[in-house]
Motif scaffolding. Structure first.
Motif, PDB file in Angstrom:
ATOM      1  N   ILE A  12      12.263  -5.272 -13.215  1.00 19.47           N
ATOM      2  CA  ILE A  12      12.188  -4.205 -12.212  1.00 19.47           C
ATOM      3  C   ILE A  12      11.487  -2.981 -12.789  1.00 19.47           C
ATOM      4  CG2 ILE A  12      13.546  -2.592 -10.818  1.00 19.47           C
ATOM      5  CD1 ILE A  12      15.656  -4.760 -10.560  1.00 19.47           C
ATOM      6  N   PHE A  13      11.864  -2.625 -14.016  1.00 21.65           N
ATOM      7  CA  PHE A  13      11.296  -1.425 -14.613  1.00 21.65           C
ATOM      8  C   PHE A  13       9.786  -1.555 -14.815  1.00 21.65           C
ATOM      9  CE2 PHE A  13       9.994   1.349 -18.039  1.00 21.65           C
ATOM     10  CZ  PHE A  13      10.501   2.556 -17.609  1.00 21.65           C
ATOM     11  N   PHE A  14       9.371  -2.629 -15.465  1.00 24.44           N
ATOM     12  CA  PHE A  14       7.932  -2.773 -15.712  1.00 24.44           C
ATOM     13  C   PHE A  14       7.178  -3.101 -14.428  1.00 24.44           C
ATOM     14  CE2 PHE A  14       9.442  -2.975 -20.089  1.00 24.44           C
ATOM     15  CZ  PHE A  14       8.600  -2.031 -20.650  1.00 24.44           C
ATOM     16  N   GLY A  15       7.871  -3.732 -13.489  1.00 25.85           N
ATOM     17  CA  GLY A  15       7.268  -3.940 -12.177  1.00 25.85           C
ATOM     18  C   GLY A  15       6.979  -2.604 -11.500  1.00 25.85           C
ATOM     19  N   ALA A  16       7.940  -1.673 -11.603  1.00 23.79           N
ATOM     20  CA  ALA A  16       7.749  -0.351 -10.999  1.00 23.79           C
ATOM     21  C   ALA A  16       6.594   0.387 -11.676  1.00 23.79           C
ATOM     22  CB  ALA A  16       9.033   0.476 -11.100  1.00 23.79           C
ATOM     23  N   LEU A  17       6.546   0.286 -12.990  1.00 19.16           N
ATOM     24  CA  LEU A  17       5.440   0.921 -13.713  1.00 19.16           C
ATOM     25  C   LEU A  17       4.103   0.361 -13.260  1.00 19.16           C
ATOM     26  CD1 LEU A  17       6.362   1.150 -17.498  1.00 19.16           C
ATOM     27  CD2 LEU A  17       5.430   2.952 -16.092  1.00 19.16           C
ATOM     28  N   PHE A  18       4.069  -0.941 -13.126  1.00 17.19           N
ATOM     29  CA  PHE A  18       2.839  -1.599 -12.694  1.00 17.19           C
ATOM     30  C   PHE A  18       2.424  -1.125 -11.297  1.00 17.19           C
ATOM     31  CE2 PHE A  18       1.309  -5.171 -10.041  1.00 17.19           C
ATOM     32  CZ  PHE A  18       0.007  -5.211 -10.512  1.00 17.19           C
ATOM     33  N   VAL A  19       3.389  -1.064 -10.398  1.00 18.62           N
ATOM     34  CA  VAL A  19       3.086  -0.605  -9.033  1.00 18.62           C
ATOM     35  C   VAL A  19       2.567   0.834  -9.054  1.00 18.62           C
ATOM     36  CG1 VAL A  19       4.132  -0.002  -6.816  1.00 18.62           C
ATOM     37  CG2 VAL A  19       4.686  -2.179  -7.905  1.00 18.62           C
ATOM     38  N   GLY A  20       3.237   1.691  -9.827  1.00 17.33           N
ATOM     39  CA  GLY A  20       2.797   3.078  -9.929  1.00 17.33           C
ATOM     40  C   GLY A  20       1.386   3.171 -10.482  1.00 17.33           C
ATOM     41  N   ALA A  21       1.119   2.399 -11.499  1.00 16.32           N
ATOM     42  CA  ALA A  21      -0.208   2.428 -12.114  1.00 16.32           C
ATOM     43  C   ALA A  21      -1.262   1.927 -11.128  1.00 16.32           C
ATOM     44  CB  ALA A  21      -0.224   1.577 -13.382  1.00 16.32           C
ATOM     45  N   LEU A  22      -0.906   0.914 -10.371  1.00 14.63           N
ATOM     46  CA  LEU A  22      -1.872   0.334  -9.434  1.00 14.63           C
ATOM     47  C   LEU A  22      -2.273   1.340  -8.345  1.00 14.63           C
ATOM     48  CD1 LEU A  22      -3.474  -2.111  -8.448  1.00 14.63           C
ATOM     49  CD2 LEU A  22      -1.445  -2.875  -7.213  1.00 14.63           C
ATOM     50  N   THR A  23      -1.279   2.018  -7.768  1.00 14.02           N
ATOM     51  CA  THR A  23      -1.615   2.956  -6.688  1.00 14.02           C
ATOM     52  C   THR A  23      -2.441   4.137  -7.213  1.00 14.02           C
ATOM     53  OG1 THR A  23       0.495   4.095  -6.939  1.00 14.02           O
ATOM     54  CG2 THR A  23       0.398   2.354  -5.299  1.00 14.02           C
ATOM     55  N   SER A  24      -2.251   4.488  -8.492  1.00  9.02           N
ATOM     56  CA  SER A  24      -3.070   5.554  -9.075  1.00  9.02           C
ATOM     57  C   SER A  24      -4.473   5.049  -9.373  1.00  9.02           C
ATOM     58  CB  SER A  24      -2.440   6.062 -10.372  1.00  9.02           C
ATOM     59  OG  SER A  24      -1.178   6.589 -10.115  1.00  9.02           O
ATOM     60  N   ALA A  25      -4.547   3.848  -9.927  1.00  3.94           N
ATOM     61  CA  ALA A  25      -5.856   3.274 -10.253  1.00  3.94           C
ATOM     62  C   ALA A  25      -6.707   3.140  -8.992  1.00  3.94           C
ATOM     63  CB  ALA A  25      -5.681   1.916 -10.932  1.00  3.94           C
ATOM     64  N   ILE A  26      -6.059   2.803  -7.896  1.00  6.40           N
ATOM     65  CA  ILE A  26      -6.779   2.686  -6.627  1.00  6.40           C
ATOM     66  C   ILE A  26      -7.472   4.007  -6.292  1.00  6.40           C
ATOM     67  CG2 ILE A  26      -6.410   2.493  -4.126  1.00  6.40           C
ATOM     68  CD1 ILE A  26      -4.213   0.384  -4.812  1.00  6.40           C
ATOM     69  N   SER A  27      -6.755   5.119  -6.474  1.00  2.00           N
ATOM     70  CA  SER A  27      -7.369   6.409  -6.124  1.00  2.00           C
ATOM     71  C   SER A  27      -8.484   6.766  -7.094  1.00  2.00           C
ATOM     72  CB  SER A  27      -6.320   7.522  -6.065  1.00  2.00           C
ATOM     73  OG  SER A  27      -6.008   7.998  -7.354  1.00  2.00           O
ATOM     74  N   LEU A  28      -8.304   6.418  -8.354  1.00  2.00           N
ATOM     75  CA  LEU A  28      -9.371   6.691  -9.319  1.00  2.00           C
ATOM     76  C   LEU A  28     -10.628   5.901  -8.973  1.00  2.00           C
ATOM     77  CD1 LEU A  28      -7.159   6.697 -12.523  1.00  2.00           C
ATOM     78  CD2 LEU A  28      -8.715   8.541 -11.922  1.00  2.00           C
ATOM     79  N   LEU A  29     -10.432   4.629  -8.645  1.00  2.00           N
ATOM     80  CA  LEU A  29     -11.602   3.818  -8.295  1.00  2.00           C
ATOM     81  C   LEU A  29     -12.219   4.281  -6.972  1.00  2.00           C
ATOM     82  CD1 LEU A  29     -13.388   1.461  -9.195  1.00  2.00           C
ATOM     83  CD2 LEU A  29     -11.962  -0.063  -7.835  1.00  2.00           C
ATOM     84  N   GLU A  30     -11.367   4.781  -6.072  1.00  2.00           N
ATOM     85  CA  GLU A  30     -11.897   5.250  -4.786  1.00  2.00           C
ATOM     86  C   GLU A  30     -12.823   6.458  -4.972  1.00  2.00           C
ATOM     87  OE1 GLU A  30     -12.082   4.029  -1.862  1.00  2.00           O
ATOM     88  OE2 GLU A  30     -12.895   5.794  -0.857  1.00  2.00           O
ATOM     89  N   VAL A  31     -12.499   7.340  -5.917  1.00  2.00           N
ATOM     90  CA  VAL A  31     -13.372   8.496  -6.171  1.00  2.00           C
ATOM     91  C   VAL A  31     -14.767   8.013  -6.542  1.00  2.00           C
ATOM     92  CG1 VAL A  31     -13.834  10.437  -7.722  1.00  2.00           C
ATOM     93  CG2 VAL A  31     -11.512  10.015  -6.919  1.00  2.00           C
ATOM     94  N   VAL A  32     -14.807   7.076  -7.472  1.00  2.00           N
ATOM     95  CA  VAL A  32     -16.094   6.589  -7.941  1.00  2.00           C
ATOM     96  C   VAL A  32     -16.799   5.792  -6.841  1.00  2.00           C
ATOM     97  CG1 VAL A  32     -17.188   5.388  -9.818  1.00  2.00           C
ATOM     98  CG2 VAL A  32     -14.970   6.392 -10.186  1.00  2.00           C
ATOM     99  N   THR A  33     -16.046   4.926  -6.199  1.00  2.00           N
ATOM    100  CA  THR A  33     -16.636   4.071  -5.163  1.00  2.00           C
ATOM    101  C   THR A  33     -17.201   4.894  -4.011  1.00  2.00           C
ATOM    102  OG1 THR A  33     -15.067   2.332  -5.703  1.00  2.00           O
ATOM    103  CG2 THR A  33     -16.147   2.182  -3.570  1.00  2.00           C
ATOM    104  N   SER A  34     -16.419   5.857  -3.528  1.00  2.00           N
ATOM    105  CA  SER A  34     -16.894   6.615  -2.370  1.00  2.00           C
ATOM    106  C   SER A  34     -18.105   7.455  -2.751  1.00  2.00           C
ATOM    107  CB  SER A  34     -15.778   7.481  -1.786  1.00  2.00           C
ATOM    108  OG  SER A  34     -15.483   8.528  -2.651  1.00  2.00           O
ATOM    109  N   SER A  35     -18.181   7.873  -4.013  1.00  2.00           N
ATOM    110  CA  SER A  35     -19.372   8.611  -4.436  1.00  2.00           C
ATOM    111  C   SER A  35     -20.591   7.705  -4.403  1.00  2.00           C
ATOM    112  CB  SER A  35     -19.190   9.164  -5.846  1.00  2.00           C
ATOM    113  OG  SER A  35     -18.057   9.995  -5.888  1.00  2.00           O
ATOM    114  N   VAL A  36     -20.418   6.476  -4.865  1.00  2.00           N
ATOM    115  CA  VAL A  36     -21.535   5.532  -4.823  1.00  2.00           C
ATOM    116  C   VAL A  36     -21.931   5.252  -3.370  1.00  2.00           C
ATOM    117  CG1 VAL A  36     -22.256   3.183  -5.388  1.00  2.00           C
ATOM    118  CG2 VAL A  36     -20.928   4.498  -7.032  1.00  2.00           C
ATOM    119  N   ILE A  37     -20.936   5.100  -2.493  1.00  2.00           N
ATOM    120  CA  ILE A  37     -21.241   4.856  -1.081  1.00  2.00           C
ATOM    121  C   ILE A  37     -22.025   6.033  -0.490  1.00  2.00           C
ATOM    122  CG2 ILE A  37     -20.261   4.540   1.241  1.00  2.00           C
ATOM    123  CD1 ILE A  37     -17.850   3.194  -0.066  1.00  2.00           C
TER     124      ILE A  37
END
Ligand code: TRP
Length: 452
Positions: free
Chosen positions: A314-339
């Protein structure tokens, strides 16, 4: 939504609901910084006194800068580079490029760490925690294994960003991942209360020591942590706000996001330290926050036997989920700039940007010193520089920023207070922080490359 985008630039995507936007932004904010850095920095720099100081920084510096990002993003309806060009003219475009570069750099090592959390969660589910967690961490953290998990993690992130704002990010983050994360963290914090011997952990975490807090170093620590945790200083909030309509109440969204982010960080500390102390592992909380998270906690989970495997998952699953939702926003910054800048379609933009991130992450997957260095330079220094320049721009150059925030929000006098804070308080505090973080970054560069 993605089907209607006959041409990437003709119809801009948008969030489906207000809650969808807020949860996606909270997902960006809540991440490794909350569960990994916050508890550690708090315990290390003054306990409850630091927590109060941190909350003060969030309100005094964090929320004002977040609103500055919101105002530019929503006004321009473009990602950082285009938005700064449109609102500020060519002179300010370099700030947009800095944001995109920072996004690439942060995501490159963030994804490597996220890969570790995936590996730990899988390990808990399939095999149980290793009896020699320090050795295990050594194997997991660097090498080909680390690289493979970095790849897999980026693959998942790219897949979600490819789905677009409403059909990808909003659907996955707001509907599934964030509710899951809240339940997991609160559940763990409640469970920890009943652990025998956990009391000392709460004391360690929250014992106030005012003396430690009132120094320039802890000001730097609190402000730096607030920036990283709120995903500020690199256009993530700017980008998410660019998908909003004029009706949105930006100040109230900003406050909701900041409070939720703080809540999760605070609760994470209520999990980490009680567990470590209940198992008598307090000596291990040494020089590194990584140690507490990836070595001491797994040792405690291993000592708990079967229960430990479930709790650990549960603990590392939560960490993973938290990291994923943040990584999504980081990639979105770069992606939307390219778009926006190159008029590529979303799928190609996300794949291309993700591929570059994977490449930049390779050195961090093989060497922890490189990872720390990237974190210092991009995750601390560039963020405060990015926020400082932004506050100068919005406070002193942009025409009528309060006007943009006033759309969807009634109180003009509160907005005047915001404007004043942004012009005077934010730049002064940030200049101090840049000085402090800059000095420690130079130190680290020297240590890493300097005569050994
Ligand atoms: N806020 C995230 C965390 O606390 C990290 C993060 C996501 C971030 N997006 C960001 C940090 C943008 C800075 C800028 O872990």
């Amino acid at each position: 939504m993605q089907e209607t985008a006959t041409q990437a630039t003709s119809v801009r995507e948008g969030w489906g609901t207000r809650a969808g936007f807020i949860l996606a932004a909270v997902g960006s904010a809540v991440g490794l910084g909350n569960m990994w850095r916050f508890p550690y920095v708090a315990a290390d720099t003054g306990g409850a006194a630091f927590v109060l100081f941190y909350v003060l920084m969030v309100f005094l510096i964090g929320i004002p800068v977040m609103l500055a990002e919101f105002s530019i993003g929503r006004k321009a309806q473009l990602s950082p580079i285009g938005a700064l060009k449109q609102v500020g003219g060519r002179t300010w475009a370099p700030l947009g490029y800095l944001y995109v570069a920072t996004g690439f750099l942060i995501l490159s090592y963030y994804s490597v760490i996220a890969g570790w959390t995936m590996r730990y969660a899988l390990e808990a589910a399939l095999a149980g925690f290793a009896v020699a967690p320090a050795d295990f961490f050594g194997q997991v953290a660097t090498g080909t294994g680390a690289l493979m998990y970095h790849l897999v993690f980026m693959g998942v992130t790219i897949a979600i960003v490819t789905g677009g704002i409403k059909g990808g990010i909003e659907r996955v983050v707001a509907l599934v991942l964030m509710p899951l994360l809240f339940v997991l963290i609160i559940g763990l914090a409640i469970w920890a209360v009943f652990l025998e011997g956990s009391g000392a952990g709460y004391a360690f975490y929250l014992q106030p020591s005012l003396g430690e807090v009132l120094s320039l170093d802890s000001l730097g620590a609190a402000a730096g942590q607030a920036f990283f945790s709120l995903s500020l200083g690199m256009g993530a909030m700017l980008t998410y706000a660019s998908y909003l309509s004029r009706k949105e109440n930006l100040p109230s969204s900003g406050v909701t996001i900041a409070i939720s982010d703080f809540g999760v960080a605070f609760f994470a500390g209520l999990v980490v330290f009680p567990v470590i102390f209940a198992f008598g592992l307090s000596d291990e909380i040494g020089a590194s926050s990584v140690g507490a998270l990836f070595i001491s906690l797994p040792r405690a989970f291993a000592a708990m036997g079967g229960v430990g495997r479930i709790v650990g998952l549960i603990f590392f699953g939560a960490l993973f989920v938290g990291a994923l939702t943040s990584a999504i926003s980081l990639l979105e910054v770069v992606t939307s700039s390219v778009i926006d800048e190159w008029e590529l379609d979303r799928t190609r933009a996300a794949l291309g940007a993700g591929f570059v991130v994977i490449l930049i992450g390779i050195p961090s997957a093989y060497d922890l010193n490189v990872l720390s260095l990237f974190d210092k330079i991009a995750g601390e220094f560039f963020l405060v520089v990015g926020a400082f320049v932004l506050s100068v721009f919005v406070g002193w150059r942009m025409k009528d920023p309060t006007d943009e925030l006033a759309q969807g929000f009634g109180s003009r006098s509160l907005l005047k207070g915001w404007y004043w804070t942004l012009r005077f308080v934010v730049p002064i505090v940030l200049a101090l922080v840049i000085y402090q973080v800059g000095a420690s970054a130079v130190d680290l560069v020297r240590q890493t490359f300097g005569g050994g």
